[in-house]
Design a protein around this motif. Structure first.
Motif, PDB file in Angstrom:
ATOM      1  N   GLY A  42       0.837  -1.291  -0.558  1.00 15.63           N
ATOM      2  CA  GLY A  42      -0.148   0.072   0.086  1.00 15.63           C
ATOM      3  C   GLY A  42       0.816   1.195   0.202  1.00 15.63           C
ATOM      4  O   GLY A  42       0.136   2.186  -0.384  1.00 15.63           O
ATOM      5  N   LYS A  43       1.652   0.984   0.927  1.00 13.26           N
ATOM      6  CA  LYS A  43       3.216   2.526   0.933  1.00 13.26           C
ATOM      7  C   LYS A  43       4.035   2.321  -0.560  1.00 13.26           C
ATOM      8  O   LYS A  43       4.040   3.804  -0.594  1.00 13.26           O
ATOM      9  CB  LYS A  43       3.981   2.326   1.985  1.00 13.26           C
ATOM     10  CG  LYS A  43       3.217   2.438   3.558  1.00 13.26           C
ATOM     11  CD  LYS A  43       4.127   1.879   4.657  1.00 13.26           C
ATOM     12  CE  LYS A  43       3.411   2.448   5.530  1.00 13.26           C
ATOM     13  NZ  LYS A  43       4.462   2.039   6.739  1.00 13.26           N
ATOM     14  N   PHE A  44       4.277   1.614  -1.268  1.00  7.26           N
ATOM     15  CA  PHE A  44       4.767   1.715  -2.467  1.00  7.26           C
ATOM     16  C   PHE A  44       4.178   0.459  -3.233  1.00  7.26           C
ATOM     17  O   PHE A  44       4.479  -0.357  -3.778  1.00  7.26           O
ATOM     18  CB  PHE A  44       6.881   0.471  -1.742  1.00  7.26           C
ATOM     19  CG  PHE A  44       6.830   1.089  -0.691  1.00  7.26           C
ATOM     20  CD1 PHE A  44       7.596   2.773  -0.677  1.00  7.26           C
ATOM     21  CD2 PHE A  44       7.024   0.358   0.215  1.00  7.26           C
ATOM     22  CE1 PHE A  44       8.691   2.997  -0.315  1.00  7.26           C
ATOM     23  CE2 PHE A  44       7.157   1.315   0.916  1.00  7.26           C
ATOM     24  CZ  PHE A  44       8.711   2.850   1.195  1.00  7.26           C
ATOM     25  N   PRO A  45       3.787   1.995  -4.570  1.00  3.83           N
ATOM     26  CA  PRO A  45       2.961   0.516  -5.625  1.00  3.83           C
ATOM     27  C   PRO A  45       3.741  -0.184  -6.446  1.00  3.83           C
ATOM     28  O   PRO A  45       3.571  -0.550  -7.567  1.00  3.83           O
ATOM     29  CB  PRO A  45       1.679   1.832  -5.891  1.00  3.83           C
ATOM     30  CG  PRO A  45       2.568   3.321  -5.121  1.00  3.83           C
ATOM     31  CD  PRO A  45       3.017   2.608  -4.285  1.00  3.83           C
ATOM     32  N   ASP A  46       4.658   0.727  -6.381  1.00  7.27           N
ATOM     33  CA  ASP A  46       6.026  -0.042  -7.779  1.00  7.27           C
ATOM     34  C   ASP A  46       6.156  -1.193  -7.637  1.00  7.27           C
ATOM     35  O   ASP A  46       6.293  -1.686  -8.120  1.00  7.27           O
ATOM     36  CB  ASP A  46       6.578   1.322  -8.181  1.00  7.27           C
ATOM     37  CG  ASP A  46       6.480   2.158  -8.304  1.00  7.27           C
ATOM     38  OD1 ASP A  46       5.616   2.492  -9.586  1.00  7.27           O
ATOM     39  OD2 ASP A  46       7.237   3.528  -8.218  1.00  7.27           O
ATOM     40  N   LEU A  47       6.316  -1.372  -5.805  1.00  8.92           N
ATOM     41  CA  LEU A  47       6.786  -2.558  -5.126  1.00  8.92           C
ATOM     42  C   LEU A  47       6.272  -3.762  -6.002  1.00  8.92           C
ATOM     43  O   LEU A  47       6.260  -4.952  -5.866  1.00  8.92           O
ATOM     44  CB  LEU A  47       7.172  -2.590  -4.039  1.00  8.92           C
ATOM     45  CG  LEU A  47       7.713  -3.956  -3.636  1.00  8.92           C
ATOM     46  CD1 LEU A  47       8.809  -4.341  -3.853  1.00  8.92           C
ATOM     47  CD2 LEU A  47       7.498  -4.244  -1.793  1.00  8.92           C
ATOM     48  N   LYS A  48       4.810  -3.246  -6.049  1.00  9.49           N
ATOM     49  CA  LYS A  48       3.840  -4.757  -6.246  1.00  9.49           C
ATOM     50  C   LYS A  48       3.632  -5.008  -8.173  1.00  9.49           C
ATOM     51  O   LYS A  48       3.836  -5.634  -8.315  1.00  9.49           O
ATOM     52  CB  LYS A  48       2.896  -4.252  -6.582  1.00  9.49           C
ATOM     53  CG  LYS A  48       1.258  -4.830  -6.246  1.00  9.49           C
ATOM     54  CD  LYS A  48      -0.188  -4.818  -6.606  1.00  9.49           C
ATOM     55  CE  LYS A  48      -1.037  -5.578  -7.097  1.00  9.49           C
ATOM     56  NZ  LYS A  48      -2.497  -5.379  -7.062  1.00  9.49           N
ATOM     57  N   LYS A  49       4.523  -3.945  -8.329  1.00  7.07           N
ATOM     58  CA  LYS A  49       4.642  -3.878 -10.202  1.00  7.07           C
ATOM     59  C   LYS A  49       5.545  -4.642  -9.999  1.00  7.07           C
ATOM     60  O   LYS A  49       5.689  -6.022 -11.480  1.00  7.07           O
ATOM     61  CB  LYS A  49       4.714  -2.701 -10.470  1.00  7.07           C
ATOM     62  CG  LYS A  49       3.670  -1.373 -11.011  1.00  7.07           C
ATOM     63  CD  LYS A  49       3.757  -0.165 -11.221  1.00  7.07           C
ATOM     64  CE  LYS A  49       2.470   0.147 -11.628  1.00  7.07           C
ATOM     65  NZ  LYS A  49       2.943   1.392 -12.005  1.00  7.07           N
ATOM     66  N   VAL A  50       6.793  -4.415  -9.962  1.00  6.91           N
ATOM     67  CA  VAL A  50       7.815  -5.193  -9.689  1.00  6.91           C
ATOM     68  C   VAL A  50       7.345  -6.933  -9.316  1.00  6.91           C
ATOM     69  O   VAL A  50       8.150  -7.933  -9.815  1.00  6.91           O
ATOM     70  CB  VAL A  50       9.077  -5.091  -8.592  1.00  6.91           C
ATOM     71  CG1 VAL A  50      10.763  -5.691  -9.108  1.00  6.91           C
ATOM     72  CG2 VAL A  50       9.442  -3.683  -9.466  1.00  6.91           C
ATOM     73  N   ILE A  51       6.923  -7.294  -8.617  1.00 11.72           N
ATOM     74  CA  ILE A  51       6.682  -8.644  -7.990  1.00 11.72           C
ATOM     75  C   ILE A  51       5.766  -8.976  -8.973  1.00 11.72           C
ATOM     76  O   ILE A  51       5.819 -10.257  -8.727  1.00 11.72           O
ATOM     77  CB  ILE A  51       6.336  -8.692  -6.479  1.00 11.72           C
ATOM     78  CG1 ILE A  51       7.090  -7.471  -5.312  1.00 11.72           C
ATOM     79  CG2 ILE A  51       5.469  -9.984  -5.509  1.00 11.72           C
ATOM     80  CD1 ILE A  51       6.842  -7.334  -3.978  1.00 11.72           C
ATOM     81  N   VAL A  52       5.337  -8.795  -9.451  1.00  9.90           N
ATOM     82  CA  VAL A  52       3.819  -8.859 -10.716  1.00  9.90           C
ATOM     83  C   VAL A  52       4.839  -9.402 -11.180  1.00  9.90           C
ATOM     84  O   VAL A  52       4.827 -10.769 -11.939  1.00  9.90           O
ATOM     85  CB  VAL A  52       2.780  -8.277 -10.634  1.00  9.90           C
ATOM     86  CG1 VAL A  52       2.375  -8.676 -12.089  1.00  9.90           C
ATOM     87  CG2 VAL A  52       1.795  -8.316  -9.312  1.00  9.90           C
ATOM     88  N   SER A  53       5.915  -8.626 -11.822  1.00 14.97           N
ATOM     89  CA  SER A  53       6.418  -9.095 -13.379  1.00 14.97           C
ATOM     90  C   SER A  53       7.637 -10.511 -12.710  1.00 14.97           C
ATOM     91  O   SER A  53       7.845 -10.788 -14.237  1.00 14.97           O
ATOM     92  CB  SER A  53       7.457  -7.940 -13.797  1.00 14.97           C
ATOM     93  OG  SER A  53       8.432  -7.410 -12.755  1.00 14.97           O
ATOM     94  N   LEU A  54       8.801 -10.508 -11.662  1.00 18.79           N
ATOM     95  CA  LEU A  54       8.568 -11.714 -11.299  1.00 18.79           C
ATOM     96  C   LEU A  54       8.311 -12.662 -10.884  1.00 18.79           C
ATOM     97  O   LEU A  54       8.449 -14.173 -11.525  1.00 18.79           O
ATOM     98  CB  LEU A  54       9.501 -11.372 -10.671  1.00 18.79           C
ATOM     99  CG  LEU A  54      10.630  -9.780 -10.092  1.00 18.79           C
ATOM    100  CD1 LEU A  54      11.302  -9.305  -9.217  1.00 18.79           C
ATOM    101  CD2 LEU A  54      11.507 -10.881 -11.208  1.00 18.79           C
ATOM    102  N   LEU A  55       7.177 -12.826 -10.005  1.00 22.96           N
ATOM    103  CA  LEU A  55       6.381 -13.777  -9.746  1.00 22.96           C
ATOM    104  C   LEU A  55       4.760 -14.131 -10.506  1.00 22.96           C
ATOM    105  O   LEU A  55       4.055 -14.862  -9.918  1.00 22.96           O
ATOM    106  CB  LEU A  55       5.885 -13.830  -8.576  1.00 22.96           C
ATOM    107  CG  LEU A  55       7.173 -13.876  -7.463  1.00 22.96           C
ATOM    108  CD1 LEU A  55       7.104 -13.341  -6.001  1.00 22.96           C
ATOM    109  CD2 LEU A  55       7.588 -14.727  -7.409  1.00 22.96           C
ATOM    110  N   THR A  56       4.684 -13.553 -11.486  1.00 26.58           N
ATOM    111  CA  THR A  56       2.811 -13.235 -11.603  1.00 26.58           C
ATOM    112  C   THR A  56       1.808 -12.370 -10.828  1.00 26.58           C
ATOM    113  O   THR A  56       2.319 -12.400  -9.897  1.00 26.58           O
ATOM    114  CB  THR A  56       2.599 -14.645 -12.011  1.00 26.58           C
ATOM    115  OG1 THR A  56       1.933 -15.214 -10.934  1.00 26.58           O
ATOM    116  CG2 THR A  56       3.791 -15.289 -13.420  1.00 26.58           C
TER     117      THR A  56
END
Length: 169
Positions: A42-56
């Motif tokens: 919730g604090k770092f939305p860019d982090l979610k994008k990176v995790i999705v790109s690495l782990l789906t």
């Protein structure tokens, strides 16, 4: 507008704002249930994008925790379901994934693919043995020690057939 009309308008607006509203989850797209499991996202939305790109998009199945490790450079430890982890570091240019001691600059597509493969490899390790509970060892009897396994060799050792060394003549 009279004083009474203004007062009535304020009352109706106050009622609309202060009364609890029901939330229809089917209509709202901005409700994120991920924030409950991983509040850091919730604090770092860019982090979610990176995790999705690495782990789906099904990343929550494979992860157990996200830890904010350092503020500068912004560093996160991603703890996987099997106890293994990897590091994500935010830089001005791109994200860096540090998996098993090797750095992958996620700006490059080839390195992003290599990072995803490395993460898949550490996911396949299974559970760490250190996480095995000590309770699982209770009830097991220690292995019996056979004294013959530690016996000293007897003094009468058979002679080996060693060919004689040639002499210089």
């Amino acid at each position: 507008m009279t004083k009474n009309e203004l007062r009535d308008k304020i009352k109706t607006l106050a009622k609309q704002i202060l009364l609890p509203k029901s939330v229809d989850l089917d209509k709202r797209n901005d409700v994120s249930l991920d924030a409950l499991k991983f509040p850091v996202l919730g604090k770092f939305p860019d982090l979610k994008k990176v995790i999705v790109s690495l782990l789906t998009k099904q990343y929550e199945i494979f992860m157990s925790d996200i830890q904010w490790v350092a503020p500068r450079p912004t560093t996160f430890r991603i703890v996987l379901g099997n106890g293994e982890n990897f590091i994500l570091i935010y830089t001005e240019r791109s994200w860096i994934a540090k998996v098993e001691g090797k750095k992958f600059y996620l700006l490059n597509l080839s390195e992003e693919e290599q990072a995803a493969e490395s993460i898949a490899r550490i996911l396949s390790y299974g559970l760490k043995e250190a996480e095995a509970s000590p309770d699982s060892l209770e009830g097991e009897e220690p292995a019996e020690i056979n004294p013959e396994d530690f016996a000293t060799p007897s003094e009468e050792t058979p002679e080996e057939n060693i060919p004689p060394t040639p002499s210089k003549a």
